[in-house]
Design a protein around this motif. Structure first.
Motif, PDB file in Angstrom:
ATOM      1  N   ASP A  66      38.342  28.671  38.052  1.00 53.38           N
ATOM      2  CA  ASP A  66      37.232  29.489  38.560  1.00 53.38           C
ATOM      3  C   ASP A  66      36.069  28.619  39.016  1.00 53.38           C
ATOM      4  N   VAL A  67      35.699  27.655  38.180  1.00 52.64           N
ATOM      5  CA  VAL A  67      34.551  26.800  38.495  1.00 52.64           C
ATOM      6  C   VAL A  67      34.844  25.937  39.715  1.00 52.64           C
ATOM      7  N   LEU A  68      36.035  25.368  39.758  1.00 47.27           N
ATOM      8  CA  LEU A  68      36.377  24.492  40.881  1.00 47.27           C
ATOM      9  C   LEU A  68      36.427  25.255  42.200  1.00 47.27           C
ATOM     10  N   ALA A 152      50.703  43.615  29.606  1.00 47.46           N
ATOM     11  CA  ALA A 152      50.822  42.217  30.017  1.00 47.46           C
ATOM     12  C   ALA A 152      51.593  42.099  31.330  1.00 47.46           C
ATOM     13  N   GLY A 153      52.637  42.917  31.494  1.00 45.12           N
ATOM     14  CA  GLY A 153      53.399  42.891  32.741  1.00 45.12           C
ATOM     15  C   GLY A 153      52.552  43.258  33.941  1.00 45.12           C
ATOM     16  N   LEU A 154      51.688  44.265  33.783  1.00 46.88           N
ATOM     17  CA  LEU A 154      50.762  44.623  34.862  1.00 46.88           C
ATOM     18  C   LEU A 154      49.776  43.494  35.126  1.00 46.88           C
ATOM     19  N   GLY A 155      49.339  42.832  34.050  1.00 46.82           N
ATOM     20  CA  GLY A 155      48.440  41.694  34.221  1.00 46.82           C
ATOM     21  C   GLY A 155      49.078  40.591  35.046  1.00 46.82           C
ATOM     22  N   MET A 184      38.578  38.977  43.061  1.00 49.73           N
ATOM     23  CA  MET A 184      38.033  38.909  41.711  1.00 49.73           C
ATOM     24  C   MET A 184      38.372  40.156  40.895  1.00 49.73           C
ATOM     25  N   LEU A 185      38.387  41.322  41.518  1.00 53.48           N
ATOM     26  CA  LEU A 185      38.733  42.548  40.794  1.00 53.48           C
ATOM     27  C   LEU A 185      40.141  42.451  40.217  1.00 53.48           C
ATOM     28  N   THR A 186      41.094  42.049  41.037  1.00 51.09           N
ATOM     29  CA  THR A 186      42.477  41.942  40.565  1.00 51.09           C
ATOM     30  C   THR A 186      42.624  40.803  39.556  1.00 51.09           C
ATOM     31  N   TYR A 187      41.879  39.732  39.748  1.00 51.18           N
ATOM     32  CA  TYR A 187      41.959  38.591  38.831  1.00 51.18           C
ATOM     33  C   TYR A 187      41.387  38.931  37.454  1.00 51.18           C
ATOM     34  N   ILE A 188      40.210  39.541  37.433  1.00 45.19           N
ATOM     35  CA  ILE A 188      39.591  39.909  36.157  1.00 45.19           C
ATOM     36  C   ILE A 188      40.481  40.894  35.399  1.00 45.19           C
ATOM     37  N   ALA A 189      40.982  41.892  36.115  1.00 45.85           N
ATOM     38  CA  ALA A 189      41.884  42.865  35.482  1.00 45.85           C
ATOM     39  C   ALA A 189      43.134  42.175  34.962  1.00 45.85           C
TER      40      ALA A 189
END
Length: 210
Positions: A66-68, A152-155, A184-189
């Motif tokens: 994320d930072v990079l 977890a599978g959805l993640g 970001m929405l899909t990543y955070i979720a």
């Protein structure tokens, strides 16, 4: 849930709202401040719930990526992709050798092949091999995540979607409005569902109730 767990989870949700709201509003400073807070807060929350070390490591490698990726430099993109790849290895260690659906594996394999074939001509030449290798590792993680159940599978699936959206941007394909918001929405979720799914698989409903 203990008070520290509630506090950390609330802080994670607040950081997520600030980050996503900033992306929608075009407030770059809010994104620059909130994004680096997300994974440390989620990792700290998971640690207070007794999360296994590979999960904590995966989240912290995600923080490194994320930072990079806040930088536009080519080297930062490659190193950030490497940090996320290390996180996927941690997830694969976490998921172990649990049984998963062969049919689901075939679907993921088809999705990987289709995506790489379509993106390949439009990716910068020096990124084609790294992106293809990373995509293979990411797809394996997404497939294996299902061994810990539906959340977890959805993640895992959302993580694959999020990084595919990034890849289409690198390939200069047409993008959705506010593309960074959807990434970001899909990543955070994805990271939250992988965390919640892991805790549920290991400790049951009682330990994962928010």
């Amino acid at each position: 849930m203990t008070t520290p767990s509630r506090t950390l989870f609330g802080a994670f949700l607040l950081a997520a709202v600030v980050d996503l709201g900033s992306l929608l509003a075009g407030a770059d400073l809010g994104h620059q401040v909130a994004k680096p807070l997300l994974m440390p807060l989620l990792a700290a929350y998971a640690a207070t719930r007794g999360a296994p070390k590979p999960l904590i490591a995966a989240l912290l490698f995600g923080w490194g990526g994320d930072v990079l990726l806040l930088s536009d430099a080519d080297w930062a993109f490659l190193v950030g992709m490497g940090s996320f790849a290390a996180g996927h290895v941690c997830y694969l260690v976490l998921f172990g050798r649990g049984r998963t659906s062969p049919a689901l594996g075939a679907l993921y394999a088809a999705a990987l092949l289709t995506t790489v074939v379509l993106l390949w001509p439009d990716l910068p030449a020096d990124l084609r091999i790294p992106v293809a290798g990373y995509s293979l590792l990411l797809t394996a993680m997404a497939y294996r995540s299902s061994t810990f159940g539906l959340p977890a599978g959805l993640g895992g699936a959302l993580f694959l979607l999020s990084d595919t959206l990034i890849a289409t941007g690198v390939a200069d394909w047409p993008q959705l409005p506010a593309p960074d918001f959807w990434v970001m929405l899909t990543y955070i979720a994805a990271q939250y569902l992988l965390t919640a799914g892991t805790l549920r698989a290991m400790y049951g409903e009682r330990r994962t109730t928010v």
